[in-house]
Enzyme design. Structure first.
Site, short mmCIF file in Angstrom:
data_model
loop_
_atom_site.label_atom_id
_atom_site.label_comp_id
_atom_site.label_asym_id
_atom_site.label_seq_id
_atom_site.Cartn_x
_atom_site.Cartn_y
_atom_site.Cartn_z
N LYS A 1 -0.45 -6.65 4.19
CA LYS A 1 -1.54 -6.36 3.10
C LYS A 1 -1.99 -7.78 2.57
O LYS A 1 -3.33 -7.83 2.71
CB LYS A 1 -0.93 -5.52 2.03
CG LYS A 1 -1.86 -5.17 1.12
CD LYS A 1 -1.28 -4.29 0.23
CE LYS A 1 -2.36 -4.01 -1.12
NZ LYS A 1 -1.97 -2.94 -2.05
N GLU B 1 7.72 -14.32 5.47
CA GLU B 1 8.66 -14.01 6.46
C GLU B 1 7.65 -13.64 7.75
O GLU B 1 7.85 -13.93 8.76
CB GLU B 1 9.36 -12.77 6.25
CG GLU B 1 10.42 -13.07 5.13
CD GLU B 1 10.00 -12.46 3.67
OE1 GLU B 1 8.87 -12.82 3.46
OE2 GLU B 1 10.92 -12.22 3.03
N GLY C 1 1.54 -1.02 -0.42
CA GLY C 1 2.28 -1.63 0.80
C GLY C 1 3.15 -0.31 1.47
O GLY C 1 3.16 0.16 2.37
N ARG C 2 3.88 0.25 0.50
CA ARG C 2 4.81 1.39 0.87
C ARG C 2 4.20 2.72 1.16
O ARG C 2 4.94 3.56 1.41
CB ARG C 2 5.97 1.24 -0.23
CG ARG C 2 5.49 1.65 -1.65
CD ARG C 2 6.70 1.32 -2.50
NE ARG C 2 6.20 1.56 -4.21
CZ ARG C 2 5.84 0.24 -4.62
NH1 ARG C 2 5.59 -0.74 -4.07
NH2 ARG C 2 5.23 0.42 -5.86
N GLU D 1 11.36 0.80 -4.84
CA GLU D 1 10.09 -0.23 -5.24
C GLU D 1 9.29 0.56 -6.23
O GLU D 1 8.52 -0.13 -7.06
CB GLU D 1 9.42 -0.92 -3.95
CG GLU D 1 8.96 -2.01 -4.42
CD GLU D 1 8.43 -2.82 -3.05
OE1 GLU D 1 9.13 -3.88 -2.42
OE2 GLU D 1 7.57 -2.43 -2.50
N HIS E 1 32.05 10.00 8.76
CA HIS E 1 33.32 9.14 9.15
C HIS E 1 33.33 7.95 8.68
O HIS E 1 34.02 7.30 8.86
CB HIS E 1 33.42 9.30 10.60
CG HIS E 1 33.38 10.67 11.31
ND1 HIS E 1 34.77 11.28 11.61
CD2 HIS E 1 32.59 11.47 11.63
CE1 HIS E 1 34.57 12.43 12.12
NE2 HIS E 1 33.31 12.60 12.23
N LYS F 1 10.30 -14.50 -4.47
CA LYS F 1 9.62 -15.09 -3.65
C LYS F 1 9.03 -16.40 -3.88
O LYS F 1 8.97 -17.39 -3.10
CB LYS F 1 8.07 -13.97 -3.70
CG LYS F 1 8.47 -12.92 -2.77
CD LYS F 1 7.17 -12.15 -2.58
CE LYS F 1 7.08 -10.66 -2.15
NZ LYS F 1 5.83 -9.89 -2.33
O1 F6P Z 1 8.39 -6.93 -1.15
C1 F6P Z 1 7.22 -6.56 -1.69
C2 F6P Z 1 6.05 -6.48 -0.99
O2 F6P Z 1 4.97 -6.73 -1.68
C3 F6P Z 1 6.22 -5.10 -0.52
O3 F6P Z 1 5.64 -4.20 -1.61
C4 F6P Z 1 5.35 -5.08 0.69
O4 F6P Z 1 5.24 -3.67 1.36
C5 F6P Z 1 5.93 -6.06 1.35
O5 F6P Z 1 6.23 -7.01 0.30
C6 F6P Z 1 4.91 -6.78 2.30
O6 F6P Z 1 3.82 -7.30 1.87
P1 F6P Z 1 2.66 -7.53 2.81
O7 F6P Z 1 2.20 -6.28 3.30
O8 F6P Z 1 1.60 -8.12 2.07
O9 F6P Z 1 3.00 -8.70 3.77
#
Ligand code: F6P
Length: 553
Positions: free
Chosen positions: A207, A213, A271-272, A357, A388, A517
């Site tokens: 987003k 990452e 995002g979620r 979240e 189990h 972060k």
């Molecule tokens: O971990 C926080 C967060 O902002 C989530 O809400 C989001 O889904 C994820 O990181 C990834 O963010 P982005 O889509 O901006 O890479």
């Protein structure tokens, strides 16, 4: 009256309900009311919910629904559906429901009708998905795409990864899908070791397009492509293998992505909650754009139900108030989601982000502390594996852990119907065992034939007694199709929304993840010598960094 006061006003009356129900066994509630299942079950939007195995009665439920009404849930729901800026810390609308809306109305965020842009992006998504699936989308060497790798994390990964796994039988005619999320390079390296750069397409979903990452994995992917295709890393033809999905197209463009390969969504999609947007591109490629439309249609059906059903017949709200009941009064700190379907193996992880979240917060929307319990820990594994591993604690542990049993009633492999029956029987049995338990008297009668010494008998009775009275919901899923899955996901989205409203939270920000972060970027710079490790960290962190800089290569 502020939300907090509404909540407080209801606490004494609900506390009385709790005192009444605390010591009643559900076995007795069923004995008193043979029609309990009929009264405490609901069918809506392709799903059937049996919530009769809960420690509730009409009075408690009435008060919980009154609490929801007094929290102005109806107004909050309309505010969400109509694009008001309900995410008040980021001044944003929350319009994932518009992404699946198929009607003629316009929906405005900040005075702008969002529907034309949604439909334009949906069309672009469908065209791209078709081109990849039909073999019209060619890589730099003119070969068709055989593997698609989605690079993203959190909401830019979990939804598409969970859905494509759940809908595997619908994915068979498309390219093979892979998901890279963790920055641990072993994940992407393991995946790429089996792939051919000439036939691999990457979707970089973020987003913000700033996520450390994702950008690290995307950089690695590009270098892998360049090396495998014998091209320079900045060679333009590599872009045939790189798509971007983002709410910040300028950031993707700055990194070299072509306009035609950038798929957009918007700030008002959390995002979620984003799998319904361009973030769903891997889904559309995997199951085809028509399948993706079905997924959206299933979610839209649940939206309509949520928006129009009366409180007591409203499936998301029923799940929401039950969750609040246990969290608030039974001090249930966690909640188990137990899908009796291997295809839904990633659903608990998906729901962890959705729920934790959204409602893992201690501050109310207006900035005041929340002086009541809020979101629980969500966890789970597919049945029967969980049985189990951790069910022991759910049956006999000290905490009350409400469970959702998710049970598909049909199966994709009729030739293995018997085995599916075993799976379903286990789900039903576990819910029954949790509810009914096994009394000391039953055990004594059973063990009577074993001629045990009296102290051994007492010992075994003590250990084997199952208290029961442990609540669960059972959600019957007629089939794991795109449509039904869409309804199921939207059900949980709206449950989380209702709980957030009743708890007085803003369910749509996630400030708690920011500090970590920021510190990770700083520590990263320090570790690679771009910034010196000074006395700016706490002593424990400094000591760790000193040790790591000597040991991590
Ligand atoms: O971990 C926080 C967060 O902002 C989530 O809400 C989001 O889904 C994820 O990181 C990834 O963010 P982005 O889509 O901006 O890479």
């Amino acid at each position: 009256m502020s939300v907090s006061l509404v909540n407080r006003a209801f606490l004494p009356v609900l506390q009385q309900d709790f005192s009444r129900l605390e010591s009643i066994h559900m076995r007795d509630l069923f004995a008193q009311d043979p029609r309990r299942v009929e009264r405490y079950s609901l069918a809506a939007a392709n799903l059937f919910l049996d919530y009769s195995k809960n420690r509730i009665d009409d009075e408690a439920l009435d008060h919980l629904f009154e609490l929801a009404a007094a929290s102005e849930l109806g107004a909050a729901r309309e505010a969400m559906f109509t694009g008001q800026a309900i995410n008040n810390t980021e001044d944003r609308a929350v319009l994932h429901t518009a992404l699946r809306y198929s009607g003629p109305d316009s929906i405005a965020a900040e005075g702008v009708n969002v529907m034309p842009a949604i439909r334009e992006q949906r069309q672009r998504l469908a065209d791209c998905a078709r081109a990849v699936r039909n073999g019209q989308w060619l890589g730099a060497t003119g070969e068709v795409i055989r593997d698609v790798v989605n690079i993203g994390i959190g909401g830019s990964d979990l939804g598409p990864a969970m859905v494509t796994q759940a809908l595997a039988p619908y994915c068979r005619s498309g390219p093979k899908m892979h998901f890279v999320s963790n920055v641990d390079p072993v994940l992407i390296c393991d995946i790429l070791s089996d792939l051919n750069p000439a036939t691999t397409l990457f979707i970089v979903a973020s987003k913000t397009f700033t996520t450390q990452e994702t950008l690290a994995n995307a950089g690695l992917a590009k270098r892998w492509l360049a090396a495998g295709l014998d091209l320079a890393v900045d060679d333009n033809s590599l872009q045939q293998h790189m798509l971007a999905v983002t709410a910040r197209p300028s950031a993707a463009k700055a990194l070299g992505y072509l306009d035609a390969n950038i798929f957009c969504f918007w700030d008002w999609v959390g995002g979620r909650y984003s799998l319904w947007s361009a973030v769903g591109l891997p889904i559309a490629i995997a199951i085809g754009p028509e399948g993706f439309d079905e997924l959206l249609a299933g979610a839209e059906e649940m939206d309509e139900h949520f928006r129009s059903a009366p409180l007591k017949e409203n499936m998301p709200l029923v799940l929401a108030v039950l969750g609040i009941w246990y969290r608030q009064f039974f001090n249930s700190q966690s909640y188990a989601v137990l899908p009796y379907s291997q295809r839904l193996a990633r659903l608990p992880a998906y729901l962890q982000q959705l729920d934790m979240e959204s409602n893992g917060k201690s501050i109310q929307k207006d900035g005041a502390p929340a002086s009541w319990a809020t979101g629980p820990v969500i966890w789970g594994e597919p049945g029967t594996n969980g049985q189990h591993a951790f069910y022991q604690l759910i049956h006999q542990g000290q905490d009350l852990i409400p469970c959702d049993f998710l049970v598909p009633t049909s199966h994709e492999a009729p030739e293995h119907a018997e085995q599916h029956q075993i799976l379903v029987a286990n789900a039903v049995a576990q819910a029954e065992a949790l509810m009914c338990g096994k009394s000391a008297e039953q055990l004594r009668a059973e063990l009577a034939e074993c001629s045990l010494a009296p102290d051994k008998l007492d010992l075994l009775v003590a250990h084997k007694t199952m208290p029961g009275n442990r609540p669960s919901n059972c959600l019957l899923i007629p089939e794991l199709s795109p449509k039904v899955l869409g309804s199921l996901i939207a059900l949980y989205e709206h449950k989380v929304f209702c709980q957030g409203v009743i708890w007085g939270l803003n369910s749509f920000d996630q400030w708690g993840v920011e500090l970590g972060k920021q510190l990770a970027s700083r520590i990263c710079r320090e570790m690679c010598g771009e910034d010196s490790v000074g006395a700016r960290h706490d002593p424990s962190t400094e000591a760790l960094l000193a040790r790591l800089s000597a040991e991590v290569c």
